[in-house]
Design a protein around this motif. Sequence first.
Motif, PDB file in Angstrom:
ATOM      1  N   ASP A 167       0.836  -1.205   0.000  1.00  0.00           N
ATOM      2  CA  ASP A 167       0.000   0.000   0.000  1.00  0.00           C
ATOM      3  C   ASP A 167       0.868   1.251   0.000  1.00  0.00           C
ATOM      4  OD1 ASP A 167      -2.282  -1.519   0.048  1.00  0.00           O
ATOM      5  OD2 ASP A 167      -2.548  -1.394   2.221  1.00  0.00           O
ATOM      6  N   LEU A 168       1.943   1.239   0.797  1.00  0.00           N
ATOM      7  CA  LEU A 168       2.827   2.403   0.891  1.00  0.00           C
ATOM      8  C   LEU A 168       3.524   2.690  -0.436  1.00  0.00           C
ATOM      9  CD1 LEU A 168       4.467   1.706   4.386  1.00  0.00           C
ATOM     10  CD2 LEU A 168       2.800   3.506   3.843  1.00  0.00           C
ATOM     11  N   ALA A 169       3.794   1.629  -1.189  1.00  0.00           N
ATOM     12  CA  ALA A 169       4.482   1.799  -2.471  1.00  0.00           C
ATOM     13  C   ALA A 169       3.681   2.673  -3.426  1.00  0.00           C
ATOM     14  CB  ALA A 169       4.739   0.434  -3.110  1.00  0.00           C
ATOM     15  N   ARG A 170       2.354   2.723  -3.222  1.00  0.00           N
ATOM     16  CA  ARG A 170       1.510   3.541  -4.089  1.00  0.00           C
ATOM     17  C   ARG A 170       1.475   4.998  -3.637  1.00  0.00           C
ATOM     18  NH1 ARG A 170      -1.842  -1.174  -3.655  1.00  0.00           N
ATOM     19  NH2 ARG A 170      -3.204  -0.131  -2.140  1.00  0.00           N
ATOM     20  N   LEU A 171       2.016   5.248  -2.428  1.00  0.00           N
ATOM     21  CA  LEU A 171       1.965   6.600  -1.869  1.00  0.00           C
ATOM     22  C   LEU A 171       3.307   7.324  -1.921  1.00  0.00           C
ATOM     23  CD1 LEU A 171      -0.185   5.834   1.317  1.00  0.00           C
ATOM     24  CD2 LEU A 171      -0.973   6.656  -0.907  1.00  0.00           C
ATOM     25  N   VAL A 172       4.381   6.581  -2.198  1.00  0.00           N
ATOM     26  CA  VAL A 172       5.707   7.201  -2.245  1.00  0.00           C
ATOM     27  C   VAL A 172       6.304   6.994  -3.633  1.00  0.00           C
ATOM     28  CG1 VAL A 172       6.095   6.803   0.213  1.00  0.00           C
ATOM     29  CG2 VAL A 172       6.917   5.111  -1.444  1.00  0.00           C
ATOM     30  N   SER A 173       7.352   7.726  -3.897  1.00  0.00           N
ATOM     31  CA  SER A 173       8.016   7.603  -5.194  1.00  0.00           C
ATOM     32  C   SER A 173       8.823   6.311  -5.245  1.00  0.00           C
ATOM     33  CB  SER A 173       8.943   8.797  -5.431  1.00  0.00           C
ATOM     34  OG  SER A 173       9.743   8.575  -6.573  1.00  0.00           O
ATOM     35  N   SER A 174       8.538   5.475  -6.233  1.00  0.00           N
ATOM     36  CA  SER A 174       9.276   4.211  -6.369  1.00  0.00           C
ATOM     37  C   SER A 174      10.740   4.459  -6.696  1.00  0.00           C
ATOM     38  CB  SER A 174       8.635   3.353  -7.465  1.00  0.00           C
ATOM     39  OG  SER A 174       8.638   4.036  -8.707  1.00  0.00           O
ATOM     40  N   ASP A 175      11.053   5.688  -7.186  1.00  0.00           N
ATOM     41  CA  ASP A 175      12.440   6.016  -7.494  1.00  0.00           C
ATOM     42  C   ASP A 175      13.262   6.263  -6.235  1.00  0.00           C
ATOM     43  OD1 ASP A 175      11.915   5.822 -10.174  1.00  0.00           O
ATOM     44  OD2 ASP A 175      11.555   7.966 -10.448  1.00  0.00           O
ATOM     45  N   ASP A 176      12.596   6.589  -5.112  1.00  0.00           N
ATOM     46  CA  ASP A 176      13.299   6.926  -3.881  1.00  0.00           C
ATOM     47  C   ASP A 176      13.311   5.801  -2.848  1.00  0.00           C
ATOM     48  OD1 ASP A 176      13.896   9.490  -4.749  1.00  0.00           O
ATOM     49  OD2 ASP A 176      12.013  10.317  -3.990  1.00  0.00           O
ATOM     50  N   TRP A 177      12.482   4.787  -3.051  1.00  0.00           N
ATOM     51  CA  TRP A 177      12.317   3.742  -2.035  1.00  0.00           C
ATOM     52  C   TRP A 177      12.607   2.356  -2.606  1.00  0.00           C
ATOM     53  CZ3 TRP A 177      11.006   4.036   3.161  1.00  0.00           C
ATOM     54  CH2 TRP A 177      10.718   5.320   3.641  1.00  0.00           C
TER      55      TRP A 177
END
Length: 218
Positions: A145-155
């Motif tokens: 769920d969090l992956a949809r709220l943050v930038s995948s480029d940064d995490w």
Amino acid sequence: MSRPQKRHRSHSDTLINTRQALLEAVLELINRDKSFDGISLREVTREVGITPGAFYRHFPDMDSLGLELVTSSFSTLRTMLITVRANPIPEELIIRRSVETFVTYVRAHRRQFQFISREAFGGVAVIRNAINDEFKQLEIELASDLARLVSSDDWSEDDLQMLASLMIGSMIQIVTQQLMGRPRGEDDAEIIQKAEKQLRLIALGANAWHSSGAKNDA
């Protein structure tokens, strides 16, 4: 005029009821401040009113009973959280709705949560490992769920799971310390507010996080 016939319980109904009674008996004994490894098979059967030999019609041993308690307890919580995810809500309300759902679960299933929170650090390794595996699965689902709220480029995936672990651990700690000691029916608004605030502080720090090896490092 003939009398209505009484419905006789089938053998399978009796077995199901007795099996559930055994699970409830363990939860009740834990509620009396006993640990799972301190509960004997004879104590459980005495609580239910059956012979120790009858126990084995339902479970091969106490560990198997404990594992079923773990599965059923987490199944209820997971179903509630899935319902929250299924309903579209604004991003700014996701944390609050999750906290409210968790508090509602604990209030409605107090003894199950008491069992989970205690035995996560208990003396029976197979139960402890099963609880930790269930928490790990919750972390994986939350990380998704969090992956949809943050930038995948940064995490990275590992760091997302670490963030999920921090959030779940924080919420469990707050609920365990404050909710379990309060009487049923007392206003939970203060607990929800505190848990939400703590999770938002974690999220605030997460906004500044940049995983080592993330795409933007390339």
